[in-house]
Design a protein around this motif. Structure first.
Motif, PDB file in Angstrom:
ATOM      1  N   GLY A 129      12.063  10.301 -11.191  1.00  0.00           N
ATOM      2  CA  GLY A 129      10.979   9.978 -10.264  1.00  0.00           C
ATOM      3  C   GLY A 129      10.627   8.517 -10.127  1.00  0.00           C
ATOM      4  N   LEU A 130      11.433   7.605 -10.682  1.00  0.00           N
ATOM      5  CA  LEU A 130      11.076   6.195 -10.581  1.00  0.00           C
ATOM      6  C   LEU A 130      10.968   5.748  -9.128  1.00  0.00           C
ATOM      7  N   GLU A 131      11.906   6.151  -8.300  1.00  0.00           N
ATOM      8  CA  GLU A 131      11.836   5.757  -6.889  1.00  0.00           C
ATOM      9  C   GLU A 131      10.586   6.308  -6.212  1.00  0.00           C
ATOM     10  N   PHE A 132      10.136   7.499  -6.627  1.00  0.00           N
ATOM     11  CA  PHE A 132       8.893   8.056  -6.091  1.00  0.00           C
ATOM     12  C   PHE A 132       7.722   7.132  -6.411  1.00  0.00           C
ATOM     13  N   PHE A 133       7.632   6.680  -7.672  1.00  0.00           N
ATOM     14  CA  PHE A 133       6.547   5.777  -8.059  1.00  0.00           C
ATOM     15  C   PHE A 133       6.632   4.464  -7.277  1.00  0.00           C
ATOM     16  N   LEU A 134       7.847   3.935  -7.141  1.00  0.00           N
ATOM     17  CA  LEU A 134       8.020   2.675  -6.417  1.00  0.00           C
ATOM     18  C   LEU A 134       7.606   2.815  -4.956  1.00  0.00           C
ATOM     19  N   ILE A 135       8.107   3.832  -4.286  1.00  0.00           N
ATOM     20  CA  ILE A 135       7.824   3.964  -2.854  1.00  0.00           C
ATOM     21  C   ILE A 135       6.347   4.272  -2.610  1.00  0.00           C
ATOM     22  N   LYS A 136       5.751   5.044  -3.493  1.00  0.00           N
ATOM     23  CA  LYS A 136       4.317   5.342  -3.354  1.00  0.00           C
ATOM     24  C   LYS A 136       3.503   4.045  -3.409  1.00  0.00           C
ATOM     25  N   TYR A 137       3.851   3.169  -4.344  1.00  0.00           N
ATOM     26  CA  TYR A 137       3.143   1.896  -4.458  1.00  0.00           C
ATOM     27  C   TYR A 137       3.417   1.013  -3.238  1.00  0.00           C
ATOM     28  N   ILE A 138       4.685   0.914  -2.859  1.00  0.00           N
ATOM     29  CA  ILE A 138       5.047   0.066  -1.717  1.00  0.00           C
ATOM     30  C   ILE A 138       4.315   0.517  -0.458  1.00  0.00           C
ATOM     31  N   ARG A 139       4.296   1.819  -0.206  1.00  0.00           N
ATOM     32  CA  ARG A 139       3.679   2.349   1.022  1.00  0.00           C
ATOM     33  C   ARG A 139       2.176   2.051   1.084  1.00  0.00           C
ATOM     34  N   LYS A 140       1.550   1.817  -0.057  1.00  0.00           N
ATOM     35  CA  LYS A 140       0.121   1.473  -0.069  1.00  0.00           C
ATOM     36  C   LYS A 140      -0.118  -0.039  -0.086  1.00  0.00           C
ATOM     37  N   ASN A 141       0.969  -0.812  -0.286  1.00  0.00           N
ATOM     38  CA  ASN A 141       0.815  -2.260  -0.484  1.00  0.00           C
ATOM     39  C   ASN A 141       1.932  -3.055   0.198  1.00  0.00           C
ATOM     40  N   TYR A 142       2.202  -2.767   1.437  1.00  0.00           N
ATOM     41  CA  TYR A 142       3.304  -3.419   2.151  1.00  0.00           C
ATOM     42  C   TYR A 142       3.246  -4.942   2.053  1.00  0.00           C
ATOM     43  N   GLU A 143       2.050  -5.485   2.214  1.00  0.00           N
ATOM     44  CA  GLU A 143       1.911  -6.941   2.280  1.00  0.00           C
ATOM     45  C   GLU A 143       2.435  -7.639   1.027  1.00  0.00           C
ATOM     46  N   GLU A 144       2.471  -6.959  -0.100  1.00  0.00           N
ATOM     47  CA  GLU A 144       2.955  -7.575  -1.338  1.00  0.00           C
ATOM     48  C   GLU A 144       4.477  -7.728  -1.375  1.00  0.00           C
ATOM     49  N   PHE A 145       5.171  -7.132  -0.405  1.00  0.00           N
ATOM     50  CA  PHE A 145       6.634  -7.134  -0.415  1.00  0.00           C
ATOM     51  C   PHE A 145       7.240  -7.878   0.780  1.00  0.00           C
ATOM     52  N   VAL A 146       6.388  -8.567   1.534  1.00  0.00           N
ATOM     53  CA  VAL A 146       6.845  -9.352   2.665  1.00  0.00           C
ATOM     54  C   VAL A 146       6.705 -10.832   2.317  1.00  0.00           C
ATOM     55  N   ILE A 147       7.809 -11.557   2.487  1.00  0.00           N
ATOM     56  CA  ILE A 147       7.813 -12.997   2.226  1.00  0.00           C
ATOM     57  C   ILE A 147       7.591 -13.701   3.555  1.00  0.00           C
ATOM     58  N   LYS A 148       6.595 -14.572   3.583  1.00  0.00           N
ATOM     59  CA  LYS A 148       6.260 -15.267   4.838  1.00  0.00           C
ATOM     60  C   LYS A 148       6.888 -16.630   4.888  1.00  0.00           C
TER      61      LYS A 148
END
Length: 149
Positions: A130-149
């Motif tokens: 389930g590691l990918e489940f935990f990762l995607i759940k976090y990403i889907r709630k925090n998109y802005e933390e994974f975009v480099i401007k």
């Protein structure tokens, strides 16, 4: 990797989970390698931790905790532990912390075979799911933390 990885929050929202993780991991690797004049210093803490978690998972699944710690070191393991905590993957955090403690107590200077205790902990890691489940759940709630401007 010949092209600079670029994506937006809109892209992340429209992509399926597999592509989201693939793109973020490629971007994190690009930054880790310092390609295109950028490095992880421009990334959020969440992205740095994502990268450590992803690298740990790949190393442990391929060759065990020994390989991860010999390749990246204990301090990088601590970043992965923070990442597991951030995404709510408590069992992964726990197993990694045990492996870190075991690793600290082994003299690796003349060892050619993986140490038994670390291999046992690696087996505990393999049993987790389930590691990918935990990762995607976090990403889907925090998109802005994974975009480099």
């Amino acid at each position: 990797m010949n092209r600079k990885i670029k994506y937006s929050i809109t892209d992340l929202k429209k992509w399926d989970d597999e592509k989201v993780i693939a793109m973020i991991s490629e971007k994190a690797e690009e930054l880790q390698l310092g390609l295109f004049g950028e490095n992880l210093s421009i990334a959020s803490e969440a992205m740095v931790e994502f990268n450590a978690v992803w690298n740990l998972q790949e190393c442990v699944n391929q060759d065990g905790f020994d390989f991860f710690f010999l390749s990246y070191g204990i301090d990088y393991g601590k970043i992965a532990v923070k990442g597991f905590e951030r995404i709510g993957a408590g069992e992964y955090k726990k197993v990694t912390q045990v492996a870190m403690e075991d690793y600290k107590n082994v003299d690796y200077t003349n060892i050619t075979e993986p140490h038994g205790e670390i291999c046992l902990v690696s087996s505990d890691f393999y049993d987790l799911t389930g590691l990918e489940f935990f990762l995607i759940k976090y990403i889907r709630k925090n998109y802005e933390e994974f975009v480099i401007k």
